[in-house]
Design an enzyme around this catalytic site. Sequence first.
Site, PDB file in Angstrom:
ATOM      1  NE  ARG A   1      -8.670  -3.727  -0.403  1.00  6.30           N
ATOM      2  CZ  ARG A   1      -8.588  -5.045  -1.179  1.00  6.30           C
ATOM      3  NH1 ARG A   1      -8.173  -5.101  -2.478  1.00  6.30           N
ATOM      4  NH2 ARG A   1      -9.546  -5.702  -0.651  1.00  6.30           N
TER       5      ARG A   1
ATOM      6  NE  ARG B   1      -3.996  -2.074   1.128  1.00  2.27           N
ATOM      7  CZ  ARG B   1      -4.200  -3.160   0.467  1.00  2.27           C
ATOM      8  NH1 ARG B   1      -3.524  -3.360  -0.667  1.00  2.27           N
ATOM      9  NH2 ARG B   1      -4.978  -4.153   0.988  1.00  2.27           N
TER      10      ARG B   1
ATOM     11  CE  LYS C   1     -13.104  -7.523   7.259  1.00  2.00           C
ATOM     12  NZ  LYS C   1     -12.392  -6.689   7.666  1.00  2.00           N
TER      13      LYS C   1
ATOM     14  CD  GLU D   1     -12.084 -10.689   6.372  1.00  2.00           C
ATOM     15  OE1 GLU D   1     -11.214 -10.702   7.078  1.00  2.00           O
ATOM     16  OE2 GLU D   1     -12.008 -10.246   5.356  1.00  2.00           O
TER      17      GLU D   1
HETATM   18  P1  13P Z   1     -10.780  -4.577   2.472  1.00  2.00           P
HETATM   19  O1  13P Z   1     -12.168  -3.825   2.881  1.00  2.00           O
HETATM   20  O2  13P Z   1      -9.857  -3.799   1.912  1.00  2.00           O
HETATM   21  O3  13P Z   1     -11.343  -6.051   1.677  1.00  2.00           O
HETATM   22  O4  13P Z   1     -10.287  -5.246   3.777  1.00  2.00           O
HETATM   23  C1  13P Z   1     -11.106  -5.887   4.718  1.00  2.00           C
HETATM   24  C2  13P Z   1     -10.482  -6.821   5.434  1.00  2.00           C
HETATM   25  O5  13P Z   1     -10.046  -6.714   6.609  1.00  2.00           O
HETATM   26  C3  13P Z   1      -9.886  -8.097   4.690  1.00  2.00           C
HETATM   27  O6  13P Z   1      -9.396  -8.948   5.643  1.00  2.00           O
END
Ligand code: 13P
Length: 336
Positions: free
Chosen positions: A290, A31, A217, A175
């Site tokens: 992001r 990044r 998530k 997630e």
């Molecule tokens: P992004 O919102 O950039 O996809 O990142 C979220 C995240 O924590 C990915 O593990």
Amino acid sequence: MSELYSITKKIISGGKGILAADESTGTMTKRLDSVNVKSTAENRLLFRETLLSSQSMKDCIGGVILYDETIKQTASNKKTIPELIESSGTVPGIKVDTGAKILANSTKEKITEGLDGLRERLKEYYKLGARFTKWRAVYIISENFPSKLAIHTNAHALARYAALVQETGMVPIIEPEVLMDGTHNAEDCLMKTSEVLKKCYDELILNKVDLKGTILKPNMILPGSTSGEKIESKKIAELTLKCLKESVPSDVPGIAFLSGGQTEKEAAENLNEINKLNNTNFVMTYSYGRALQQSALKFWSNNIKDINGTQNTFNHRAKMCSLAAQGKWTAEIENK
Ligand code: 13P
């Protein structure tokens, strides 16, 4: 358990969401390279501290996910980073998986690692101030993927992780990210994401995880990024709600989406449509990396001494996400 429920509530209620600032050093270096800033521990801290000291931390951010390096760093006012986060009334969290590696007997798919020694690491993070955690499993879509093997093994690891986290008194974020890369259409994404989510909940229930003390998530239901298909935000919201209604037990209190490569505007607009149509009991909010940080990072890289300007850029993004989490975002407010 009631402690877990109140942590969950604090993170996701009232139009608040999560700032995912848990990029590993490798990802953060990418990044920073992209905006020509040298990736040193000082620069990584400087950018993150700038965001964590902004006004929107109080107004829009209920929880921050940190990376191992950051949770152990100290801010310029001598507070530890978890103390700085708490001073805004926000909950510190920590990414605890150790990354996705190639799954044995597969050529392309990945399994997320980090279960060995996890119980001990969790205790250490609790002492450092963390009250919630994140573990990301990652799946690819193609004709044969995700395979049963990837779906099963990742769900098993997510469930064992979540059980250990609750045992330590923290809220696990579950997630399972089905990536948007690929030529598949939105219907494929719906079908495959549903299969992934259902297996995760089978395993979570088998491992006796209290779903009321968890946050999901997931990805939104989108066409593949190289499919050439463009669908309206309203359609994305309908498909996403259909998927979650069919696959997620109603005990789960909150769903905090990842942005996954959507632009900042798309991530706000799609979340807004989801909330406008939301006919479930789930709180629907954001856990963006992001889509919360991109503009601020760009601004900061060109004006590294301009703390106020960087914070204003971040505050605007956070405000847009918070409005979207309440179904109150509009394109007019976005462009003001
Ligand atoms: P992004 O919102 O950039 O996809 O990142 C979220 C995240 O924590 C990915 O593990």
